[in-house]
Design a protein around this motif. Structure first.
Motif, PDB file in Angstrom:
ATOM      1  N   THR A  16      -6.081  24.961  11.331  1.00  0.00           N
ATOM      2  CA  THR A  16      -8.325  24.939  11.780  1.00  0.00           C
ATOM      3  C   THR A  16      -7.469  26.707  12.389  1.00  0.00           C
ATOM      4  O   THR A  16      -6.925  27.200  13.256  1.00  0.00           O
ATOM      5  CB  THR A  16      -8.381  24.439  12.805  1.00  0.00           C
ATOM      6  OG1 THR A  16      -7.780  24.270  13.987  1.00  0.00           O
ATOM      7  CG2 THR A  16      -8.415  23.072  12.449  1.00  0.00           C
ATOM      8  N   GLY A  40     -12.583  26.957  13.813  1.00  0.00           N
ATOM      9  CA  GLY A  40     -12.942  25.764  13.250  1.00  0.00           C
ATOM     10  C   GLY A  40     -13.057  25.410  12.056  1.00  0.00           C
ATOM     11  O   GLY A  40     -12.689  23.962  11.548  1.00  0.00           O
ATOM     12  N   ASP A  41     -12.752  26.195  10.643  1.00  0.00           N
ATOM     13  CA  ASP A  41     -12.761  25.922   9.452  1.00  0.00           C
ATOM     14  C   ASP A  41     -11.519  25.801   9.309  1.00  0.00           C
ATOM     15  O   ASP A  41     -10.007  25.990   9.748  1.00  0.00           O
ATOM     16  CB  ASP A  41     -13.079  27.327   8.195  1.00  0.00           C
ATOM     17  CG  ASP A  41     -14.397  27.659   8.721  1.00  0.00           C
ATOM     18  OD1 ASP A  41     -14.924  26.494   8.800  1.00  0.00           O
ATOM     19  OD2 ASP A  41     -14.417  28.349   7.645  1.00  0.00           O
ATOM     20  N   LYS A  42     -11.159  24.166   8.142  1.00  0.00           N
ATOM     21  CA  LYS A  42      -9.684  24.066   8.054  1.00  0.00           C
ATOM     22  C   LYS A  42      -9.192  24.568   6.750  1.00  0.00           C
ATOM     23  O   LYS A  42      -9.815  24.935   6.039  1.00  0.00           O
ATOM     24  CB  LYS A  42     -10.052  22.395   7.599  1.00  0.00           C
ATOM     25  CG  LYS A  42     -10.067  21.145   8.846  1.00  0.00           C
ATOM     26  CD  LYS A  42     -10.120  20.434   8.341  1.00  0.00           C
ATOM     27  CE  LYS A  42     -10.691  19.352   9.926  1.00  0.00           C
ATOM     28  NZ  LYS A  42     -11.012  17.669   9.772  1.00  0.00           N
TER      29      LYS A  42
END
Length: 348
Positions: A74, A88-90
């Motif tokens: 993340t 927060g992006d995967k």
């Protein structure tokens, strides 16, 4: 906020897996304007990772490199000029960080993670925003961590030559049950192709059948499996796409299996090196294309991820999972070929 120190492995020498050294208090990387700090959750292992500490890797590597070709995590923080990702992006790592589109070149060849550049077997890593892709929405991070090398190599083998890209109704030959071969099987079936797989045991043959293989040949029982594979194709014309993982030791059989104007993509040399191998004239005699494929570009990665989401394809992940502190044991487990599919290392 990320901590100031972290655990990370480095490769210190070429004495085998004892060359892997764990630093419990390595410094967390600082971010440049276009960098993305990723909290690594999982990494997965490849054959190349195993041979680097053994001194057998034929491509660029730097002394004291952080190992690990593949990883997913993340986004923890981004540099001031980053536009592609937010906290927060995967995300999943691109293997050759500089290979964004088109053909691989000398400059992008110098950007391989875990060899020429520090890799994924650490708790935090900073990457240029161009060297990451969004994780497929249908996969968890353990599954996503298996895509960077094996999946993208399989995708490149089947779609990398645009004029010969895989089409419904084509026949594909895969060898064994390693990561690339299984991904190639899954991608080929999703595309409507017929798949012939080779393996060494009845148990593995059952698993390949469950994954969709139309035909399975035991190469220990039938060492002349190339001719057998050709007989299994419609009209006995031969195989259109062969994903060649064995190298010189299996190439002779692949040439017996391939159809006129078919493509053999050489992606590895698991069978070792041998002077007893076909010559270039065999390519002429069989009127085929033989190409080397070293993973793939970010554009190909994004196309592949779209197909993974659209077809809800899930990587085959070995049931055994290792923690970051058990890295040497994980390397040995894969070296002993105890794994099926992709082997993962849990980091976060």
């Amino acid at each position: 906020m990320a901590p100031q120190t972290m655990r990370q492995w480095t490769v210190e020498g070429k004495d085998g897996f004892d060359s892997l050294k764990l630093n419990e208090k390595a410094k967390v990387p600082e971010l440049g304007d276009k960098d993305v700090l990723v909290k690594m959750h999982f990494a997965s292992l490849n054959y190349r990772d195993l041979i680097i500490p053994k001194g057998k890797y034929p491509f660029p590597e730097k002394p004291g490199v952080v190992p690990g070709s593949d990883g997913a995590g993340t986004v923890e923080a981004v540099g001031s000029r980053v536009t592609r990702f937010k906290p927060g992006d995967k995300v999943v790592t691109l293997f050759n960080q500089g290979h964004l589109a088109g053909s691989l070149d000398g400059a992008s060849l110098q950007t391989g993670l875990g060899g020429a550049m520090d890799g994924t077997l650490r708790e935090y890593a900073a990457f240029d925003e161009q060297g990451l892709v969004s994780a497929p929405k249908n996969l968890n991070l353990a599954e996503a961590s298996t895509l960077s090398c094996a999946a993208l190599t399989a995708w490149n083998a089947l779609y990398g030559l645009e004029s010969r890209a895989l089409k419904p109704g084509d026949t594909v030959l895969t060898q064994g049950t390693g990561g690339v071969s299984i991904f190639a099987l899954q991608f080929a079936k999703a595309a409507g192709a017929t798949v012939i797989s080779t393996t060494s045991s009845a148990e593995k043959a059952k698993t390949l059948k469950k994954l969709g293989a139309d035909h399975v040949i035991n190469y220990k029982e039938n060492p002349n499996w190339g001719e057998e594979a050709k007989k299994l194709t419609p009209g006995g014309i031969g195989v259109g796409h062969i994903v060649e993982v064995g190298g010189p030791t299996t190439m002779a059989q692949s040439l017996k299996a391939v159809k006129i104007d078919g493509v053999i993509s050489i992606i590895g040399f698991l069978g070792g090196m041998s002077k007893d191998q076909p010559t270039f004239l065999e390519c002429l005699n069989n009127i085929c294309t033989v190409r080397g494929a070293l993973v793939g570009s970010r554009l190909q990665f994004e196309d592949m991820n779209a197909a993974i989401e659209a077809n809800d394809i899930h990587p085959v992940v070995d049931e055994k999972q290792f923690d970051l502190s058990q890295l040497k044991e994980a390397y040995q487990y894969q070296w002993d070929q105890k794994h099926f599919g992709k082997l993962t290392v849990k980091i976060a």
